[in-house]
Design a protein around this motif. Sequence first.
Motif, PDB file in Angstrom:
ATOM      1  N   SER A 144       0.812  -1.207   0.000  1.00 37.23           N
ATOM      2  CA  SER A 144       0.000   0.000   0.000  1.00 37.23           C
ATOM      3  C   SER A 144       0.850   1.265   0.000  1.00 37.23           C
ATOM      4  O   SER A 144       1.972   1.276   0.519  1.00 37.23           O
ATOM      5  CB  SER A 144      -0.908   0.018   1.232  1.00 37.23           C
ATOM      6  N   ALA A 145       0.279   2.314  -0.570  1.00 39.44           N
ATOM      7  CA  ALA A 145       0.852   3.639  -0.372  1.00 39.44           C
ATOM      8  C   ALA A 145       0.613   4.040   1.077  1.00 39.44           C
ATOM      9  O   ALA A 145      -0.431   3.734   1.657  1.00 39.44           O
ATOM     10  CB  ALA A 145       0.201   4.651  -1.307  1.00 39.44           C
ATOM     11  N   ALA A 192      -4.224   1.863  -2.494  1.00 39.98           N
ATOM     12  CA  ALA A 192      -3.618   1.076  -3.562  1.00 39.98           C
ATOM     13  C   ALA A 192      -3.197   1.935  -4.736  1.00 39.98           C
ATOM     14  O   ALA A 192      -2.317   1.543  -5.503  1.00 39.98           O
ATOM     15  CB  ALA A 192      -4.594   0.004  -4.043  1.00 39.98           C
ATOM     16  N   ASP A 193      -3.824   3.097  -4.904  1.00 36.01           N
ATOM     17  CA  ASP A 193      -3.519   3.956  -6.039  1.00 36.01           C
ATOM     18  C   ASP A 193      -4.028   5.369  -5.756  1.00 36.01           C
ATOM     19  O   ASP A 193      -4.658   5.632  -4.724  1.00 36.01           O
ATOM     20  CB  ASP A 193      -4.141   3.402  -7.331  1.00 36.01           C
ATOM     21  N   MET A 194      -3.792   6.291  -6.697  1.00 38.41           N
ATOM     22  CA  MET A 194      -4.182   7.676  -6.495  1.00 38.41           C
ATOM     23  C   MET A 194      -5.699   7.841  -6.540  1.00 38.41           C
ATOM     24  O   MET A 194      -6.241   8.775  -5.938  1.00 38.41           O
ATOM     25  CB  MET A 194      -3.519   8.572  -7.542  1.00 38.41           C
ATOM     26  N   ALA A 195      -6.402   6.952  -7.220  1.00 38.17           N
ATOM     27  CA  ALA A 195      -7.862   7.046  -7.244  1.00 38.17           C
ATOM     28  C   ALA A 195      -8.426   6.862  -5.837  1.00 38.17           C
ATOM     29  O   ALA A 195      -9.330   7.609  -5.413  1.00 38.17           O
ATOM     30  CB  ALA A 195      -8.442   6.008  -8.202  1.00 38.17           C
ATOM     31  N   ASN A 202       2.912  10.058   1.072  1.00 40.87           N
ATOM     32  CA  ASN A 202       4.259   9.716   1.545  1.00 40.87           C
ATOM     33  C   ASN A 202       4.900   8.717   0.592  1.00 40.87           C
ATOM     34  O   ASN A 202       5.453   9.081  -0.421  1.00 40.87           O
ATOM     35  CB  ASN A 202       4.208   9.161   2.966  1.00 40.87           C
ATOM     36  N   ARG A 203       4.768   7.423   0.896  1.00 42.27           N
ATOM     37  CA  ARG A 203       5.385   6.388   0.077  1.00 42.27           C
ATOM     38  C   ARG A 203       4.425   5.898  -1.003  1.00 42.27           C
ATOM     39  O   ARG A 203       3.246   5.698  -0.747  1.00 42.27           O
ATOM     40  CB  ARG A 203       5.791   5.211   0.970  1.00 42.27           C
ATOM     41  N   PRO A 204       4.917   5.676  -2.241  1.00 44.65           N
ATOM     42  CA  PRO A 204       4.036   5.178  -3.299  1.00 44.65           C
ATOM     43  C   PRO A 204       3.701   3.704  -3.088  1.00 44.65           C
ATOM     44  O   PRO A 204       4.430   2.976  -2.419  1.00 44.65           O
ATOM     45  CB  PRO A 204       4.876   5.368  -4.564  1.00 44.65           C
ATOM     46  N   PRO A 205       2.588   3.234  -3.685  1.00 44.75           N
ATOM     47  CA  PRO A 205       2.255   1.813  -3.592  1.00 44.75           C
ATOM     48  C   PRO A 205       3.134   1.000  -4.536  1.00 44.75           C
ATOM     49  O   PRO A 205       3.768   1.539  -5.438  1.00 44.75           O
ATOM     50  CB  PRO A 205       0.797   1.772  -4.048  1.00 44.75           C
ATOM     51  N   PHE A 206       3.166  -0.299  -4.291  1.00 45.76           N
ATOM     52  CA  PHE A 206       3.795  -1.238  -5.223  1.00 45.76           C
ATOM     53  C   PHE A 206       2.714  -2.158  -5.755  1.00 45.76           C
ATOM     54  O   PHE A 206       1.947  -2.741  -4.991  1.00 45.76           O
ATOM     55  CB  PHE A 206       4.871  -2.066  -4.516  1.00 45.76           C
ATOM     56  N   GLY A 215      -1.582  -4.551   3.717  1.00 38.05           N
ATOM     57  CA  GLY A 215      -1.873  -3.226   4.252  1.00 38.05           C
ATOM     58  C   GLY A 215      -0.636  -2.406   4.531  1.00 38.05           C
ATOM     59  O   GLY A 215      -0.715  -1.190   4.691  1.00 38.05           O
ATOM     60  N   GLY A 216       0.523  -3.057   4.599  1.00 40.29           N
ATOM     61  CA  GLY A 216       1.751  -2.333   4.874  1.00 40.29           C
ATOM     62  C   GLY A 216       2.312  -1.660   3.631  1.00 40.29           C
ATOM     63  O   GLY A 216       2.046  -2.079   2.499  1.00 40.29           O
ATOM     64  N   GLY A 217       3.078  -0.618   3.857  1.00 40.70           N
ATOM     65  CA  GLY A 217       3.799   0.038   2.773  1.00 40.70           C
ATOM     66  C   GLY A 217       5.279  -0.285   2.879  1.00 40.70           C
ATOM     67  O   GLY A 217       5.815  -0.393   3.986  1.00 40.70           O
ATOM     68  N   THR A 218       5.951  -0.490   1.752  1.00 44.29           N
ATOM     69  CA  THR A 218       7.362  -0.860   1.777  1.00 44.29           C
ATOM     70  C   THR A 218       8.129  -0.121   0.689  1.00 44.29           C
ATOM     71  O   THR A 218       7.551   0.530  -0.177  1.00 44.29           O
ATOM     72  CB  THR A 218       7.555  -2.377   1.553  1.00 44.29           C
ATOM     73  N   ASP A 219       9.455  -0.269   0.738  1.00 39.36           N
ATOM     74  CA  ASP A 219      10.310   0.382  -0.252  1.00 39.36           C
ATOM     75  C   ASP A 219      10.199  -0.241  -1.632  1.00 39.36           C
ATOM     76  O   ASP A 219      10.764   0.285  -2.596  1.00 39.36           O
ATOM     77  CB  ASP A 219      11.763   0.357   0.223  1.00 39.36           C
ATOM     78  N   ALA A 220       9.471  -1.347  -1.757  1.00 36.01           N
ATOM     79  CA  ALA A 220       9.191  -1.897  -3.089  1.00 36.01           C
ATOM     80  C   ALA A 220       8.507  -0.857  -3.960  1.00 36.01           C
ATOM     81  O   ALA A 220       8.705  -0.823  -5.181  1.00 36.01           O
ATOM     82  CB  ALA A 220       8.318  -3.145  -2.973  1.00 36.01           C
TER      83      ALA A 220
END
Length: 408
Positions: free
Chosen positions: A208-209, A285-288, A318-322, A353-358
């Motif tokens: 997730s973002a 999950a995305d900008m939408a 903050n961080r983008p999704p993968f 649900g987590g966000g990562t550097d991916a």
Amino acid sequence: MMRMIFAALALLAAPALAAARPDAALLKAATAEAPAVTATLKKLVEIETGTGDADGMAAMGQFLEAALTARGGSVTRQKPTGGVAGDIIVARWKGTGKGKLLLIAHMDTVYQRGALARAPFRVADSPQGSLAFGPGIADDKGGIATILHTLPLLGAKDFAELTVAINTDEERGSLGSGASITELARGQTAVLSFEPTTMPERLTRGTSATNTVIVTIKGKASHAGNSPEAGINALTEAAHIIQATSDLDRGPGNRRFNWTVVEQQRGVRNIIPDSITLTGDLRTADMAQFDAFKAELLDRLKTPSIPGAVVTAEVRVNRPPFTATPASNLLIEAAQEIYGGLGKQFTVTERGGGGTDAGYAALAGVPVIESLGLPGAGYHTTDAEYVYLESVPRRLYLAASLIRRLGR
């Protein structure tokens, strides 16, 4: 470049319908290497590295620089932006293979100094085998240990270039290191991310973002006993906002939103509070999804429940999704094939649900595979975070096998 990478990955995963016959020599080497992982985990856990802890980051940076140098790496340091504590540790090896690979993990944890005294490193038996406990041991010191002990299993023919990058602010969104991760990922055959997994073991097609929501409530101070009605209670308005937005969380597998921090500028028992700030955590999950949440939130806040209260809101990316691409999915198929040869299976989830550097690595347009660290549980708790030590031999085998296939 991307077409060449995809073609190579297609060949990599072509036999994925059947389990791969295990490489007996590699499995033996991984099994022999596994006991040393426990000692490394102890050393890593006993260096406290809560995000922003400059002393802890300096100590961990020295440890990692020495460990990676001892394994033949050429080590450099990169400064994160925005005054983030600690250096990004980058190590490189040159080989005679064909593929260029980036391995990523992070040294920071959610635990601030003092957590180790309350929850020291320990090993305990369980019905699932030995467990190793400690602050940050799964997220993500287990990932670092997996990288460090995979390296001795590799030879020069296993890659053209191998890069390891360990950053210092992942738990706060990698705002100081995300751009560096994206740049390091450019031109790579693939990026392998060593965040933890669960037990049973999982791979994910998406993360997730991570976004921040900040709502500020301005009221009016007054005497809480003599004239409370003359004031505008910002805390009461904040409580209304929390209740009125509780349904903006859409549940597991969907958009997640939770209020996590309440701050009061000056709190005195006998004064009606005039300033409250709410901070929330938003996963999309995305900008939408991001845009939809922002519109819904602003609509809920446009009319304060207390006349005269002033409410302002900011929703910050903050961080983008993968999200796994077809090439990333081929990496998952290859991992499943490798594990199948060991008589093991992965559960594949669509998005965690987590966000990562991916998410940052994927911005470079290269294939990324997530969750190659150690299986564990209790992430982001106080004294219950642990990893499954019985999984270590196969996790080392998996990482080395993927690198060999991609790099030769």
